[in-house]
Motif scaffolding. Structure first.
Motif, PDB file in Angstrom:
ATOM      1  N   GLU A 106       0.821  -1.211   0.000  1.00 42.31           N
ATOM      2  CA  GLU A 106       0.000   0.000   0.000  1.00 42.31           C
ATOM      3  C   GLU A 106       0.856   1.263   0.000  1.00 42.31           C
ATOM      4  OE1 GLU A 106      -2.591  -0.117   3.313  1.00 42.31           O
ATOM      5  OE2 GLU A 106      -3.692  -1.862   2.594  1.00 42.31           O
ATOM      6  N   ASN A 107       2.003   1.223   0.660  1.00 43.44           N
ATOM      7  CA  ASN A 107       2.846   2.408   0.791  1.00 43.44           C
ATOM      8  C   ASN A 107       4.141   2.278   0.006  1.00 43.44           C
ATOM      9  OD1 ASN A 107       1.066   3.760   2.532  1.00 43.44           O
ATOM     10  ND2 ASN A 107       1.759   2.490   4.210  1.00 43.44           N
ATOM     11  N   GLN A 108       4.057   1.704  -1.176  1.00 46.92           N
ATOM     12  CA  GLN A 108       5.240   1.518  -2.000  1.00 46.92           C
ATOM     13  C   GLN A 108       5.626   2.833  -2.659  1.00 46.92           C
ATOM     14  OE1 GLN A 108       4.762  -1.290  -5.137  1.00 46.92           O
ATOM     15  NE2 GLN A 108       6.943  -1.536  -5.424  1.00 46.92           N
ATOM     16  N   VAL A 109       6.909   3.203  -2.524  1.00 43.70           N
ATOM     17  CA  VAL A 109       7.420   4.452  -3.088  1.00 43.70           C
ATOM     18  C   VAL A 109       8.612   4.111  -3.980  1.00 43.70           C
ATOM     19  CG1 VAL A 109       8.442   6.688  -2.571  1.00 43.70           C
ATOM     20  CG2 VAL A 109       6.679   5.762  -1.078  1.00 43.70           C
ATOM     21  N   LYS A 110       8.590   4.643  -5.207  1.00 40.52           N
ATOM     22  CA  LYS A 110       9.704   4.484  -6.142  1.00 40.52           C
ATOM     23  C   LYS A 110      10.106   5.865  -6.633  1.00 40.52           C
ATOM     24  CE  LYS A 110       8.493  -0.016  -8.029  1.00 40.52           C
ATOM     25  NZ  LYS A 110       8.195  -0.762  -9.260  1.00 40.52           N
ATOM     26  N   LEU A 111      11.390   6.020  -6.882  1.00 41.78           N
ATOM     27  CA  LEU A 111      11.909   7.272  -7.412  1.00 41.78           C
ATOM     28  C   LEU A 111      12.713   6.965  -8.659  1.00 41.78           C
ATOM     29  CD1 LEU A 111      12.459  10.311  -7.157  1.00 41.78           C
ATOM     30  CD2 LEU A 111      14.411   9.734  -5.708  1.00 41.78           C
ATOM     31  N   HIS A 112      12.303   7.534  -9.783  1.00 40.85           N
ATOM     32  CA  HIS A 112      13.033   7.396 -11.049  1.00 40.85           C
ATOM     33  C   HIS A 112      13.869   8.656 -11.227  1.00 40.85           C
ATOM     34  CE1 HIS A 112      10.859   3.948 -12.958  1.00 40.85           C
ATOM     35  NE2 HIS A 112      10.046   4.229 -11.954  1.00 40.85           N
ATOM     36  N   GLY A 113      15.177   8.480 -11.452  1.00 41.94           N
ATOM     37  CA  GLY A 113      16.028   9.637 -11.609  1.00 41.94           C
ATOM     38  C   GLY A 113      17.400   9.279 -12.126  1.00 41.94           C
ATOM     39  N   ILE A 114      18.275  10.285 -12.142  1.00 41.62           N
ATOM     40  CA  ILE A 114      19.676  10.086 -12.499  1.00 41.62           C
ATOM     41  C   ILE A 114      20.517  10.606 -11.339  1.00 41.62           C
ATOM     42  CG2 ILE A 114      19.317  10.204 -14.981  1.00 41.62           C
ATOM     43  CD1 ILE A 114      20.363  13.073 -14.885  1.00 41.62           C
ATOM     44  N   TRP A 115      21.720  10.081 -11.221  1.00 42.56           N
ATOM     45  CA  TRP A 115      22.559  10.384 -10.062  1.00 42.56           C
ATOM     46  C   TRP A 115      22.990  11.852  -9.997  1.00 42.56           C
ATOM     47  CZ3 TRP A 115      27.482  12.233 -10.603  1.00 42.56           C
ATOM     48  CH2 TRP A 115      28.043  12.140 -11.869  1.00 42.56           C
ATOM     49  N   ALA A 116      23.088  12.516 -11.136  1.00 42.31           N
ATOM     50  CA  ALA A 116      23.618  13.877 -11.163  1.00 42.31           C
ATOM     51  C   ALA A 116      22.564  14.963 -11.003  1.00 42.31           C
ATOM     52  CB  ALA A 116      24.368  14.100 -12.479  1.00 42.31           C
ATOM     53  N   PHE A 171      15.170  11.804   5.367  1.00 40.97           N
ATOM     54  CA  PHE A 171      14.891  12.587   6.565  1.00 40.97           C
ATOM     55  C   PHE A 171      13.592  12.140   7.219  1.00 40.97           C
ATOM     56  CE2 PHE A 171      12.995  16.335   8.628  1.00 40.97           C
ATOM     57  CZ  PHE A 171      13.977  16.607   9.562  1.00 40.97           C
ATOM     58  N   LYS A 172      12.597  11.855   6.411  1.00 36.19           N
ATOM     59  CA  LYS A 172      11.300  11.417   6.922  1.00 36.19           C
ATOM     60  C   LYS A 172      11.231   9.915   7.167  1.00 36.19           C
ATOM     61  CE  LYS A 172       8.590  15.235   5.682  1.00 36.19           C
ATOM     62  NZ  LYS A 172       7.600  15.706   6.587  1.00 36.19           N
ATOM     63  N   ALA A 173      12.333   9.203   6.913  1.00 37.56           N
ATOM     64  CA  ALA A 173      12.434   7.750   7.124  1.00 37.56           C
ATOM     65  C   ALA A 173      11.393   6.981   6.321  1.00 37.56           C
ATOM     66  CB  ALA A 173      12.333   7.415   8.605  1.00 37.56           C
ATOM     67  N   ILE A 174      11.222   7.393   5.069  1.00 43.02           N
ATOM     68  CA  ILE A 174      10.297   6.722   4.159  1.00 43.02           C
ATOM     69  C   ILE A 174      11.117   5.803   3.265  1.00 43.02           C
ATOM     70  CG2 ILE A 174       8.643   7.036   2.276  1.00 43.02           C
ATOM     71  CD1 ILE A 174       8.031   9.806   3.498  1.00 43.02           C
ATOM     72  N   PRO A 175      10.871   4.485   3.335  1.00 42.52           N
ATOM     73  CA  PRO A 175      11.624   3.573   2.465  1.00 42.52           C
ATOM     74  C   PRO A 175      11.253   3.791   1.001  1.00 42.52           C
ATOM     75  CG  PRO A 175       9.951   2.379   3.694  1.00 42.52           C
ATOM     76  CD  PRO A 175       9.925   3.793   4.180  1.00 42.52           C
ATOM     77  N   CYS A 176      12.270   3.772   0.152  1.00 38.41           N
ATOM     78  CA  CYS A 176      12.064   4.103  -1.257  1.00 38.41           C
ATOM     79  C   CYS A 176      12.933   3.208  -2.131  1.00 38.41           C
ATOM     80  CB  CYS A 176      12.426   5.561  -1.479  1.00 38.41           C
ATOM     81  SG  CYS A 176      12.394   6.092  -3.177  1.00 38.41           S
ATOM     82  N   GLU A 177      12.381   2.793  -3.250  1.00 35.44           N
ATOM     83  CA  GLU A 177      13.156   2.054  -4.247  1.00 35.44           C
ATOM     84  C   GLU A 177      13.613   3.063  -5.294  1.00 35.44           C
ATOM     85  OE1 GLU A 177      12.511  -1.176  -7.820  1.00 35.44           O
ATOM     86  OE2 GLU A 177      11.038  -1.078  -6.212  1.00 35.44           O
ATOM     87  N   TYR A 178      14.933   3.128  -5.516  1.00 33.25           N
ATOM     88  CA  TYR A 178      15.494   4.064  -6.485  1.00 33.25           C
ATOM     89  C   TYR A 178      15.719   3.348  -7.810  1.00 33.25           C
ATOM     90  CZ  TYR A 178      18.694   7.293  -8.728  1.00 33.25           C
ATOM     91  OH  TYR A 178      19.280   8.142  -9.618  1.00 33.25           O
ATOM     92  N   VAL A 179      15.262   3.957  -8.901  1.00 33.06           N
ATOM     93  CA  VAL A 179      15.437   3.398 -10.240  1.00 33.06           C
ATOM     94  C   VAL A 179      16.277   4.381 -11.046  1.00 33.06           C
ATOM     95  CG1 VAL A 179      14.275   2.602 -12.324  1.00 33.06           C
ATOM     96  CG2 VAL A 179      13.183   2.266 -10.094  1.00 33.06           C
ATOM     97  N   GLU A 180      17.506   3.978 -11.373  1.00 24.97           N
ATOM     98  CA  GLU A 180      18.405   4.818 -12.179  1.00 24.97           C
ATOM     99  C   GLU A 180      17.963   4.782 -13.634  1.00 24.97           C
ATOM    100  OE1 GLU A 180      21.560   7.358 -12.880  1.00 24.97           O
ATOM    101  OE2 GLU A 180      20.980   6.582 -10.933  1.00 24.97           O
ATOM    102  N   GLU A 181      17.802   5.946 -14.239  1.00 29.97           N
ATOM    103  CA  GLU A 181      17.353   6.056 -15.627  1.00 29.97           C
ATOM    104  C   GLU A 181      18.522   6.427 -16.534  1.00 29.97           C
ATOM    105  OE1 GLU A 181      14.484   5.463 -17.062  1.00 29.97           O
ATOM    106  OE2 GLU A 181      13.312   5.089 -15.265  1.00 29.97           O
ATOM    107  N   ASP A 182      18.481   5.945 -17.747  1.00 22.63           N
ATOM    108  CA  ASP A 182      19.423   6.335 -18.793  1.00 22.63           C
ATOM    109  C   ASP A 182      18.660   7.290 -19.706  1.00 22.63           C
ATOM    110  OD1 ASP A 182      21.323   6.618 -20.740  1.00 22.63           O
ATOM    111  OD2 ASP A 182      21.169   4.559 -21.478  1.00 22.63           O
ATOM    112  N   LEU A 183      19.058   8.543 -19.734  1.00 30.22           N
ATOM    113  CA  LEU A 183      18.295   9.540 -20.485  1.00 30.22           C
ATOM    114  C   LEU A 183      18.408   9.373 -21.998  1.00 30.22           C
ATOM    115  CD1 LEU A 183      18.802  12.725 -18.316  1.00 30.22           C
ATOM    116  CD2 LEU A 183      16.921  11.093 -18.312  1.00 30.22           C
TER     117      LEU A 183
END
Length: 68
Positions: free
Chosen positions: A4-14, A27-39
């Motif tokens: 129910e509280n699944q969080v994903k972040l799509h982005g690039i490192w820079a 800071f808010k202690a929200i677990p997040c799955e990070y997805v590295e994108e190739d632009l």
């Protein structure tokens, strides 16, 4: 419950915008799955969640995107 509280972040490192979102989630202690994108070769998920601008950062909460 975890699905129910699944969080994903799509982005690039820079990207400072992606880093800003990462810092707030930590800071808010929200677990997040990070997805590295190739632009150069954008993933189908990125194009699906941000079809207008096709840019990062995209935060996805329970399947609902919040772009840029």
């Amino acid at each position: 419950m975890a699905e129910e509280n699944q969080v994903k972040l799509h982005g690039i490192w820079a990207s400072p915008y992606v880093k800003r979102v990462e810092m707030v989630l930590k800071f808010k202690a929200i677990p997040c799955e990070y997805v590295e994108e190739d632009l150069r070769n954008k993933s189908q998920l990125l194009l699906q969640y941000n079809p207008v601008h096709k840019k990062v950062s995209v935060l996805i909460h329970n399947g609902k995107p919040i772009a840029e």
